[in-house]
Scaffold this active site. Structure first.
Site, PDB file in Angstrom:
ATOM      1  CE  LYS A  49     -32.092   0.539   4.932  1.00 53.27           C
ATOM      2  NZ  LYS A  49     -32.452  -0.534   3.993  1.00 53.27           N
TER       3      LYS A  49
ATOM      4  CG  MET B  42      21.602  -6.991 -14.282  1.00 50.71           C
ATOM      5  SD  MET B  42      22.400  -5.706 -13.289  1.00 50.71           S
ATOM      6  CE  MET B  42      23.605  -6.687 -12.388  1.00 50.71           C
TER       7      MET B  42
ATOM      8  CG  HIS C 272      13.671  -3.547  -7.225  1.00 51.49           C
ATOM      9  ND1 HIS C 272      12.973  -4.590  -7.788  1.00 51.49           N
ATOM     10  CD2 HIS C 272      14.655  -4.092  -6.472  1.00 51.49           C
ATOM     11  CE1 HIS C 272      13.493  -5.737  -7.365  1.00 51.49           C
ATOM     12  NE2 HIS C 272      14.516  -5.465  -6.571  1.00 51.49           N
TER      13      HIS C 272
ATOM     14  CD  GLU D  89      10.386  -2.662  -9.496  1.00 53.65           C
ATOM     15  OE1 GLU D  89      11.288  -2.234 -10.252  1.00 53.65           O
ATOM     16  OE2 GLU D  89      10.504  -3.714  -8.830  1.00 53.65           O
TER      17      GLU D  89
ATOM     18  CD  GLU E 268      -4.630 -10.028  12.952  1.00 53.53           C
ATOM     19  OE1 GLU E 268      -3.874 -10.845  13.477  1.00 53.53           O
ATOM     20  OE2 GLU E 268      -4.748  -9.899  11.721  1.00 53.53           O
TER      21      GLU E 268
ATOM     22  CG  ASP F 131      -2.246  -0.738   0.904  1.00 48.06           C
ATOM     23  OD1 ASP F 131      -2.633  -0.793  -0.276  1.00 48.06           O
ATOM     24  OD2 ASP F 131      -2.844  -1.289   1.843  1.00 48.06           O
TER      25      ASP F 131
ATOM     26  CB  THR G  75     -27.403  -0.202   4.122  1.00 51.67           C
ATOM     27  OG1 THR G  75     -28.601  -0.501   4.842  1.00 51.67           O
ATOM     28  CG2 THR G  75     -27.736   0.490   2.824  1.00 51.67           C
TER      29      THR G  75
ATOM     30  CB  CYS H 153      16.520  -7.130  -9.024  1.00 53.65           C
ATOM     31  SG  CYS H 153      17.455  -7.319  -7.504  1.00 53.65           S
TER      32      CYS H 153
HETATM   33  N1  GLN Z   1      17.805 -12.969  -5.547  1.00 52.43           N
HETATM   34  C1  GLN Z   1      18.600 -11.872  -6.000  1.00 52.43           C
HETATM   35  C2  GLN Z   1      19.461 -11.286  -4.894  1.00 52.43           C
HETATM   36  O1  GLN Z   1      19.164 -11.478  -3.733  1.00 52.43           O
HETATM   37  C3  GLN Z   1      17.758 -10.796  -6.628  1.00 52.43           C
HETATM   38  C4  GLN Z   1      16.838 -10.115  -5.664  1.00 52.43           C
HETATM   39  C5  GLN Z   1      15.733  -9.365  -6.357  1.00 52.43           C
HETATM   40  O2  GLN Z   1      15.429  -9.621  -7.510  1.00 52.43           O
HETATM   41  N2  GLN Z   1      15.100  -8.461  -5.651  1.00 52.43           N
HETATM   42  O3  GLN Z   1      20.412 -10.611  -5.159  1.00 52.43           O
END
Ligand code: GLN
Length: 539
Positions: A223, A384, A507, A509, A149, A71, A188, A381
């Site tokens: 209501k 790559m 990352h 994103e 909880e 979130d 409701t 990551c």
């Molecule tokens: N498993 C890989 C590492 O720990 C890549 C981690 C990932 O993709 N966030 O380096």
């Protein structure tokens, strides 16, 4: 003085409290207010970092390196708030803090109890976000009202309203209005019960936001207002959106939610401007092209696992005025067999982050397919790592090349553990986490995308490119286009003489926004669009 909004949820989970909290943030920002957002999660794990994506979806990483609930991704995408480690607390983290202080002797012999010690700690966590520069703190309470909880959190926010004065605190309750097809009615009663439960705890909601698949008429509104003891103009409808989650702020604004909040807090900040947001929705609604991109991941069945990546594609689509269609592929299914069947016709291939053996071979083969067929490729990551291993095996002829994450005794460990990780035994919060600077190679695809020489991006990994192989890779045609400022860590790789083959250790994103697509996602989609024009998919 900082004001506080608390967002609770009732009837069922997964109502989109996170989105709604983000949307409220966006509305307040449009009036020039500064907001900060926060989530409380009632589970015992100290953070979601060690939880399976199947349990929890994506782990969102903040700039300062906290592993948090997804979130927080919504909060950052809907607003300009830069969140930090104080923006996500779980029951586990709260108890951890209190117990640590108890062991230290800080309670001077008192009996340490849920009330007041745990509730005080929760109140401190809320208060921590306040400050001169923050007008409104929005705190979302995870879980559903009525859960055992959630009780300490609800008690804490009740007390908080008492401490600060009701004029400084606003309680928003999100609920579901189920539609009974058989009788053609919106019901409701569950909402009445949920608000009743809140009232038993001592919280009287100021605003009700009702999730519904059908429009609610004035009768239903009246209501709900009467039975739930809220003003009729404080009952808002949040109907399922057909286009995009980014419509939610505009839907709530149309009904006057921002005006009501400003009025409650006696803010007077002018008319509000959402033009940029409205333009973004317009672009989403009217794409002038379409492109298909394959995402080959390990947890592909669950859309929450790659939430920020999917959102980043939406943003990149807006930036390119294109609709991005995703072909989601289970990476494991690419481990053998004909890749044309699975990947044929796509205009781009993305391999996301991940961990462990399962699916790695499929990711490696997907990277190889993109490299040899000259299809735009984006690796993130572990993506790559997969691209590096593929290059080693098939271009450099290091047939046994691998990552030591999955193959401890490979003869060609092209991906190895980061130096600082050798001593690490604990799993929680011990990866290389958060933002680090990265210098870009002038003229590279990365430098072109960013248009700057240094960037900061967020990380979450233990393994890295093995520098012993750098020369060999360079000679083979790999470009190291992003390095840590001390040159010791490879952060971005590219393949020479390829239309667009970029993979990064970080990352990206997590930094993409609907009104400001991440440069790498934007250029990847642009390259994929170019591919589509050159090589239209077979009908
Ligand atoms: N498993 C890989 C590492 O720990 C890549 C981690 C990932 O993709 N966030 O380096």
């Amino acid at each position: 003085m900082t004001k506080y909004i608390f967002v609770t949820g009732g009837v069922v989970s997964s109502l989109g409290k996170g989105l709604t909290s983000g949307a409220i943030g966006a509305l307040l920002e449009s009036h020039g207010l500064k907001v900060c957002l926060q989530k409380f999660d009632p589970y015992i794990n100290v953070d979601p970092g060690t939880m399976s994506p199947y349990q929890h979806g994506e782990v969102y990483v903040t700039h300062d390196g906290a592993e948090t609930d997804l979130d927080l991704g919504h909060y950052e995408r809907f607003t300009h708030a830069e969140l930090n480690k104080h923006c996500n607390y779980t029951t586990g983290k709260i108890y951890n803090n209190v117990i640590r202080r108890e062991r230290h002797g800080d309670y001077l012999g008192q009996t340490v109890q849920v009330v007041p010690h745990i509730t005080d700690e929760i109140k401190d966590c809320i208060q921590r976000l306040a400050g001169k520069e923050i007008d409104v703190v929005i705190s979302e309470i995870g879980g559903t009202v009525g859960d055992i909880e959630s009780l300490p959190f609800l008690e804490a926010i009740r007390q908080f309203g008492h401490d600060k004065g009701r004029e400084n605190v606003l309680y928003v309750h999100l609920t579901l209005l189920p539609y009974l097809r058989a009788s053609g009615e919106i019901k409701t009663k569950p909402t009445q019960h949920s608000v009743g439960t809140l009232r038993e705890i001592g919280i009287i909601p100021d605003v009700l936001i009702c999730r519904t698949e059908k429009e609610i008429g004035p009768d239903v509104r009246r209501k709900i207002a009467l039975f739930c003891n809220v003003r009729q103009e404080a009952v808002f409808e949040e109907k399922d959106v057909d286009l995009s989650i980014y419509e939610v702020p505009l839907i709530l604004r149309k009904q006057g939610l921002d005006a009501l909040i400003l009025d409650h807090f006696q803010f007077d900040p002018g008319p509000g401007d959402m033009d940029q947001w409205i333009n973004m929705i317009e672009a989403l609604r009217n794409p002038s092209a379409e492109v298909e991109i394959a995402v080959a991941g390990k947890y592909i069945e669950l859309s929450d696992s790659y939430k920020s990546i999917y959102e980043a594609f939406t943003h990149a689509g807006v930036a390119n005025r294109a609709r991005v269609r995703l072909r989601k592929i289970q990476a494991e299914d690419l481990s053998n067999g004909d890749l044309d069947a699975a990947l044929g016709g796509v205009h781009g291939i993305l391999v996301p982050g991940g961990f462990g053996e399962r699916g790695l071979l499929g990711k490696i083969r997907a990277a190889g397919y993109a490299r040899t067929k000259r299809i735009p490729f984006f690796g993130i990551c572990y993506g790559m790592h997969a691209a590096v291993i593929e290059f080693a095996r098939n271009v450099l002829d290091l047939r046994d090349a691998s990552s030591t994450e999955v193959s401890k005794d490979t003869s060609a460990p092209v991906i190895t553990l980061l130096d600082e990780q050798f001593q690490v035994t604990d799993k929680g919060g011990t990866m290389r986490l958060g933002a680090y600077p990265c210098d870009l190679l002038p003229g590279s695809q990365a430098a072109k995308a960013y248009g700057t020489a240094r960037v900061e991006e967020r990380h979450r990994h233990r393994y890295e490119f093995n520098n012993k192989y750098r020369r060999q890779f360079e000679e083979g045609g790999m470009i190291f286009s992003g390095l840590s400022p001390d040159q010791r860590l490879v952060e971005i790789i590219e393949v020479k003489d390829h239309p667009w083959f970029v993979a990064c250790q970080f990352h990206p994103e997590f930094r993409s926004r609907p009104v400001e697509a991440h440069p790498l996602f934007r250029d990847f989609v642009r390259a994929s669009l170019a591919r589509r024009t050159q090589a239209p998919a077979p009908a």
